[in-house]
Design a protein around this motif. Structure first.
Motif, PDB file in Angstrom:
ATOM      1  N   THR A  58      -1.122  -0.730 -12.520  1.00  9.48           N
ATOM      2  CA  THR A  58      -1.246  -1.415 -13.811  1.00  9.48           C
ATOM      3  C   THR A  58      -0.008  -2.243 -14.155  1.00  9.48           C
ATOM      4  OG1 THR A  58      -0.444   0.595 -14.913  1.00  9.48           O
ATOM      5  CG2 THR A  58      -2.829   0.327 -14.699  1.00  9.48           C
ATOM      6  N   GLN A  59       1.181  -1.707 -13.911  1.00 10.67           N
ATOM      7  CA  GLN A  59       2.401  -2.385 -14.342  1.00 10.67           C
ATOM      8  C   GLN A  59       2.759  -3.573 -13.449  1.00 10.67           C
ATOM      9  OE1 GLN A  59       5.645   0.274 -15.137  1.00 10.67           O
ATOM     10  NE2 GLN A  59       7.164  -1.375 -15.253  1.00 10.67           N
ATOM     11  N   TRP A  60       2.526  -3.445 -12.140  1.00 13.80           N
ATOM     12  CA  TRP A  60       2.915  -4.529 -11.220  1.00 13.80           C
ATOM     13  C   TRP A  60       1.715  -5.261 -10.634  1.00 13.80           C
ATOM     14  CZ3 TRP A  60       6.008  -0.121 -11.506  1.00 13.80           C
ATOM     15  CH2 TRP A  60       7.349  -0.361 -11.844  1.00 13.80           C
ATOM     16  N   ASN A  61       0.529  -4.960 -11.104  1.00 12.18           N
ATOM     17  CA  ASN A  61      -0.685  -5.667 -10.687  1.00 12.18           C
ATOM     18  C   ASN A  61      -0.886  -5.597  -9.177  1.00 12.18           C
ATOM     19  OD1 ASN A  61      -3.027  -7.186 -11.105  1.00 12.18           O
ATOM     20  ND2 ASN A  61      -1.967  -9.137 -10.789  1.00 12.18           N
ATOM     21  N   LEU A  62      -0.667  -4.412  -8.611  1.00 13.06           N
ATOM     22  CA  LEU A  62      -0.851  -4.224  -7.184  1.00 13.06           C
ATOM     23  C   LEU A  62      -2.231  -3.629  -6.907  1.00 13.06           C
ATOM     24  CD1 LEU A  62       2.584  -2.782  -6.013  1.00 13.06           C
ATOM     25  CD2 LEU A  62       1.897  -5.152  -6.294  1.00 13.06           C
ATOM     26  N   GLY A  63      -2.798  -4.000  -5.772  1.00 13.07           N
ATOM     27  CA  GLY A  63      -4.054  -3.415  -5.357  1.00 13.07           C
ATOM     28  C   GLY A  63      -3.871  -1.990  -4.875  1.00 13.07           C
ATOM     29  N   ALA A 113      10.923  -6.140   3.426  1.00 13.64           N
ATOM     30  CA  ALA A 113       9.644  -6.230   4.131  1.00 13.64           C
ATOM     31  C   ALA A 113       8.590  -5.350   3.468  1.00 13.64           C
ATOM     32  CB  ALA A 113       9.823  -5.820   5.590  1.00 13.64           C
ATOM     33  N   GLN A 114       7.348  -5.822   3.496  1.00 15.32           N
ATOM     34  CA  GLN A 114       6.226  -5.072   2.934  1.00 15.32           C
ATOM     35  C   GLN A 114       5.155  -4.900   4.000  1.00 15.32           C
ATOM     36  OE1 GLN A 114       5.793  -3.447   0.239  1.00 15.32           O
ATOM     37  NE2 GLN A 114       3.613  -3.011   0.368  1.00 15.32           N
ATOM     38  N   PRO A 115       4.721  -3.652   4.266  1.00 13.50           N
ATOM     39  CA  PRO A 115       3.675  -3.436   5.279  1.00 13.50           C
ATOM     40  C   PRO A 115       2.293  -3.837   4.778  1.00 13.50           C
ATOM     41  CG  PRO A 115       4.374  -1.350   4.317  1.00 13.50           C
ATOM     42  CD  PRO A 115       5.262  -2.399   3.752  1.00 13.50           C
ATOM     43  N   TYR A 116       1.484  -4.351   5.696  1.00 15.13           N
ATOM     44  CA  TYR A 116       0.095  -4.743   5.432  1.00 15.13           C
ATOM     45  C   TYR A 116      -0.791  -4.090   6.473  1.00 15.13           C
ATOM     46  CZ  TYR A 116       1.046  -8.477   2.035  1.00 15.13           C
ATOM     47  OH  TYR A 116       1.396  -9.180   0.916  1.00 15.13           O
ATOM     48  N   ASP A 117      -1.942  -3.566   6.043  1.00 14.82           N
ATOM     49  CA  ASP A 117      -2.919  -3.055   6.995  1.00 14.82           C
ATOM     50  C   ASP A 117      -4.071  -4.047   7.110  1.00 14.82           C
ATOM     51  OD1 ASP A 117      -4.485  -2.696   4.745  1.00 14.82           O
ATOM     52  OD2 ASP A 117      -4.104  -0.554   4.601  1.00 14.82           O
ATOM     53  N   ASP A 118      -5.095  -3.679   7.877  1.00 13.66           N
ATOM     54  CA  ASP A 118      -6.189  -4.610   8.144  1.00 13.66           C
ATOM     55  C   ASP A 118      -7.053  -4.877   6.916  1.00 13.66           C
ATOM     56  OD1 ASP A 118      -5.393  -4.969  10.722  1.00 13.66           O
ATOM     57  OD2 ASP A 118      -6.777  -3.505  11.586  1.00 13.66           O
ATOM     58  N   ARG A 119      -6.948  -4.063   5.881  1.00  9.94           N
ATOM     59  CA  ARG A 119      -7.679  -4.356   4.651  1.00  9.94           C
ATOM     60  C   ARG A 119      -6.995  -5.440   3.831  1.00  9.94           C
ATOM     61  NH1 ARG A 119      -9.333   1.643   2.270  1.00  9.94           N
ATOM     62  NH2 ARG A 119     -10.387   2.419   4.142  1.00  9.94           N
ATOM     63  N   MET A 120      -5.703  -5.592   4.021  1.00  9.25           N
ATOM     64  CA  MET A 120      -4.936  -6.568   3.245  1.00  9.25           C
ATOM     65  C   MET A 120      -4.637  -7.831   4.041  1.00  9.25           C
ATOM     66  SD  MET A 120      -2.186  -3.764   1.888  1.00  9.25           S
ATOM     67  CE  MET A 120      -1.213  -4.935   0.949  1.00  9.25           C
ATOM     68  N   ILE A 125      -7.011 -15.656  15.022  1.00  2.53           N
ATOM     69  CA  ILE A 125      -6.066 -16.058  16.051  1.00  2.53           C
ATOM     70  C   ILE A 125      -6.449 -17.395  16.674  1.00  2.53           C
ATOM     71  CG2 ILE A 125      -5.101 -15.382  18.296  1.00  2.53           C
ATOM     72  CD1 ILE A 125      -5.351 -12.482  17.393  1.00  2.53           C
ATOM     73  N   ALA A 126      -7.739 -17.637  16.863  1.00  6.66           N
ATOM     74  CA  ALA A 126      -8.165 -18.905  17.458  1.00  6.66           C
ATOM     75  C   ALA A 126      -7.764 -20.098  16.586  1.00  6.66           C
ATOM     76  CB  ALA A 126      -9.674 -18.888  17.674  1.00  6.66           C
ATOM     77  N   ASP A 127      -7.833 -19.913  15.265  1.00  8.99           N
ATOM     78  CA  ASP A 127      -7.472 -20.993  14.333  1.00  8.99           C
ATOM     79  C   ASP A 127      -6.003 -20.972  13.950  1.00  8.99           C
ATOM     80  OD1 ASP A 127     -10.145 -21.714  14.297  1.00  8.99           O
ATOM     81  OD2 ASP A 127     -10.588 -20.383  12.598  1.00  8.99           O
ATOM     82  N   ARG A 128      -5.281 -19.936  14.391  1.00 11.67           N
ATOM     83  CA  ARG A 128      -3.873 -19.748  14.037  1.00 11.67           C
ATOM     84  C   ARG A 128      -3.668 -19.718  12.522  1.00 11.67           C
ATOM     85  NH1 ARG A 128      -0.006 -22.681  18.539  1.00 11.67           N
ATOM     86  NH2 ARG A 128      -1.274 -22.151  20.349  1.00 11.67           N
ATOM     87  N   THR A 129      -4.496 -18.932  11.872  1.00 15.36           N
ATOM     88  CA  THR A 129      -4.370 -18.717  10.430  1.00 15.36           C
ATOM     89  C   THR A 129      -4.551 -17.237  10.124  1.00 15.36           C
ATOM     90  OG1 THR A 129      -6.734 -19.105  10.026  1.00 15.36           O
ATOM     91  CG2 THR A 129      -5.247 -21.018   9.862  1.00 15.36           C
ATOM     92  N   VAL A 130      -4.074 -16.829   8.950  1.00 20.36           N
ATOM     93  CA  VAL A 130      -4.284 -15.469   8.461  1.00 20.36           C
ATOM     94  C   VAL A 130      -4.795 -15.528   7.033  1.00 20.36           C
ATOM     95  CG1 VAL A 130      -2.529 -14.409   9.936  1.00 20.36           C
ATOM     96  CG2 VAL A 130      -1.886 -15.283   7.687  1.00 20.36           C
ATOM     97  N   GLY A 137      -4.114 -12.794  -5.845  1.00 15.72           N
ATOM     98  CA  GLY A 137      -5.426 -12.819  -5.217  1.00 15.72           C
ATOM     99  C   GLY A 137      -5.324 -13.054  -3.721  1.00 15.72           C
ATOM    100  N   ARG A 138      -6.472 -13.004  -3.086  1.00 22.17           N
ATOM    101  CA  ARG A 138      -6.523 -13.202  -1.634  1.00 22.17           C
ATOM    102  C   ARG A 138      -6.200 -14.657  -1.302  1.00 22.17           C
ATOM    103  NH1 ARG A 138      -7.336  -9.008   2.262  1.00 22.17           N
ATOM    104  NH2 ARG A 138      -7.794 -10.016   4.237  1.00 22.17           N
ATOM    105  N   MET A 139      -5.295 -14.858  -0.342  1.00 20.80           N
ATOM    106  CA  MET A 139      -4.885 -16.205   0.034  1.00 20.80           C
ATOM    107  C   MET A 139      -5.336 -16.453   1.469  1.00 20.80           C
ATOM    108  SD  MET A 139      -1.173 -17.855  -0.726  1.00 20.80           S
ATOM    109  CE  MET A 139      -0.335 -16.686   0.336  1.00 20.80           C
ATOM    110  N   LYS A 140      -6.243 -17.416   1.629  1.00 24.26           N
ATOM    111  CA  LYS A 140      -6.837 -17.668   2.939  1.00 24.26           C
ATOM    112  C   LYS A 140      -6.192 -18.884   3.598  1.00 24.26           C
ATOM    113  CE  LYS A 140     -11.300 -15.708   1.604  1.00 24.26           C
ATOM    114  NZ  LYS A 140     -12.768 -15.929   1.528  1.00 24.26           N
ATOM    115  N   SER A 141      -6.400 -18.962   4.901  1.00 24.94           N
ATOM    116  CA  SER A 141      -5.971 -20.114   5.707  1.00 24.94           C
ATOM    117  C   SER A 141      -4.476 -20.376   5.614  1.00 24.94           C
ATOM    118  CB  SER A 141      -6.755 -21.370   5.292  1.00 24.94           C
ATOM    119  OG  SER A 141      -8.142 -21.182   5.480  1.00 24.94           O
ATOM    120  N   VAL A 142      -3.676 -19.305   5.717  1.00 20.22           N
ATOM    121  CA  VAL A 142      -2.226 -19.464   5.814  1.00 20.22           C
ATOM    122  C   VAL A 142      -1.897 -19.668   7.292  1.00 20.22           C
ATOM    123  CG1 VAL A 142       0.019 -18.430   5.363  1.00 20.22           C
ATOM    124  CG2 VAL A 142      -1.895 -17.975   3.814  1.00 20.22           C
TER     125      VAL A 142
END
Length: 417
Positions: A58-63, A113-120, A125-130, A137-142
């Motif tokens: 609630t305080q830091w708006n984290l998932g 550093a902040q760890p990320y799992d496959d849900r986050m 790889i083919a498009d070289r984006t994450v 919110g979710r940020m696509k095509s980085v």
């Protein structure tokens, strides 16, 4: 075996701002969790989650996943602190350094550093984006960039978490990959001794000298340039200092990678193992004058040893660590030990049999002989753990090998004290 593949993100300015806000929020939350853990003396993941999980969200708006990773990161930091205190890396119990480390909560850098799992985090790889989670919110095509070898490794072996890292205004993802190991060579025909040094970074028992003169010249030049820029202390000097601050470390790391790759490839080609010195604790044991301290503390022998060890493990090459005591004073031909044998940095002349050789090559031959003796006694292909100090300090026994044998070397009995 686990390896880390580092890829560079290429975010737009808006994407970079979202990533920066995410790191700051996660590390602020980790600081608060650390204070709660320290106040309650509660450092277990599940128990600490009961006191902090809802407020983090609630305080830091984290998932949900980010909140759990923040708590786990804090618990891991305290576990690391406890291990360092127990091993004596932060001084003796009761010393000022020990009390300063143990007497306050762990603090995280705003850009840690902040760890990320496959849900986050998901990889295209083919498009070289994450596609990556942020507090906005979710940020696509980085976009990211990587070499063909890194892309192949990610596609085949990526497994587990990835860390988001910001370094000098650049963004990186450190992805964990599980690489299959080659079948270990259980019966090496011999060992390739490697003598690690400052003037010559590595010298093999085959007589190959991998000189470090270029790297040492770079270190001296960079050190002098940093001194001049600090004295100048202008805004442009500060910008230049910031720009160059990791250049020396990157150059040394690149050279160590090349040396390790060459050593392991030679050992694998000839069916041999690799023999290294156990130099653990050398900086604490050695006493030098002030002008020589910078040279000693910039000596990246541990990094080179780690690179050789993991590349050897990947190739199935056994690695044995030996006690370095008297390797530079012992004659590789007759076994005579005398301080006077080492005439100069580069010259070795035995006072007993008259054998003459390059000093580092003679030392590497002694290392090879000790490794072969240890292997025949059943030494394992692992890095030696530091022995416990009965007085609780940071020192180590002078003559300790992987099989607890003293100064093992075939053909002679060196003086051991």
């Amino acid at each position: 075996m686990k390896l880390v593949v580092q890829v560079k993100l290429l975010p737009t300015p808006l994407q970079a701002a979202a990533l920066e806000a995410t790191l700051h929020a996660c590390n602020e939350a980790a600081d608060w969790v650390s204070e709660v853990a320290f106040a309650r003396a509660e450092f277990k993941n599940f128990a600490l989650r009961q006191h902090t999980y809802e407020q983090i969200k609630t305080q830091w708006n984290l998932g949900a996943q980010a909140a759990q990773h923040v708590i786990k990161k804090t618990c891991d930091a305290y576990a690391t602190l406890k291990a360092n205190l127990r091993a004596g890396r932060l001084g003796r119990p009761g010393s000022q350094r020990y009390r300063r480390a143990a007497g306050k909560p762990v603090v995280f850098r705003p850009s840690g550093a902040q760890p990320y799992d496959d849900r986050m985090l998901s990889w295209q790889i083919a498009d070289r984006t994450v596609s990556i989670w942020t507090t906005g919110g979710r940020m696509k095509s980085v976009a990211f960039t990587a070499s063909p070898g890194q892309l192949a490794t990610l596609a085949l072996y990526r497994k587990g978490e990835s860390d988001l890292v910001e370094r000098d205004g650049m963004w990186f993802l450190l992805a964990t990959c599980e690489i299959p190991e080659a079948e270990p060579n259980a019966e090496p025909v011999d060992f390739l001794g490697v003598d690690l040094g400052i003037v010559n970074i590595a010298t093999t028992s085959d007589g190959e000298i991998l000189a470090g003169r270029e790297l040492n010249r770079i270190r001296v030049r960079e050190r002098g340039l940093r001194t001049k820029l600090r004295k100048k202390n202008t805004p442009s000097a500060k910008r230049r200092l910031k720009k160059r601050r990791r250049k020396e470390a990157r150059r040394a790391k690149d050279i160590n990678h090349k040396i390790a790759k060459h050593v392991v490839a030679e050992a694998e080609r000839t069916g041999r193992g690799v023999a290294l010195e156990n130099l653990m604790g050398i900086r604490e044991r050695v006493r030098l004058r002030k002008p020589q301290r910078a040279t000693l503390h910039s000596w990246s022998f541990h990094q080179l040893g780690e690179f050789i060890a993991y590349k050897a493990r990947k190739a199935g090459v056994p690695v044995v660590y030996v006690d370095p005591a008297y390797t530079s004073r012992t004659c590789a031909e007759c076994g005579h030990i005398d301080k006077a044998n080492r005439v100069s940095q580069a010259r070795f002349v035995c006072r007993s049999c008259g054998f003459v050789d390059h000093a580092d090559r003679n030392g590497s031959r002694n290392i090879r002989a000790r490794a072969w003796a240890l292997w025949r006694r059943g030494a394992s292909s692992t890095a030696p753990a530091p022995p416990p100090d009965p007085k609780g300090g940071t020192g180590r026994k002078r003559h300790v090998t992987t099989s607890d044998a003293r100064c093992a070397s075939p053909g002679f009995r060196p003086r051991c004290s």
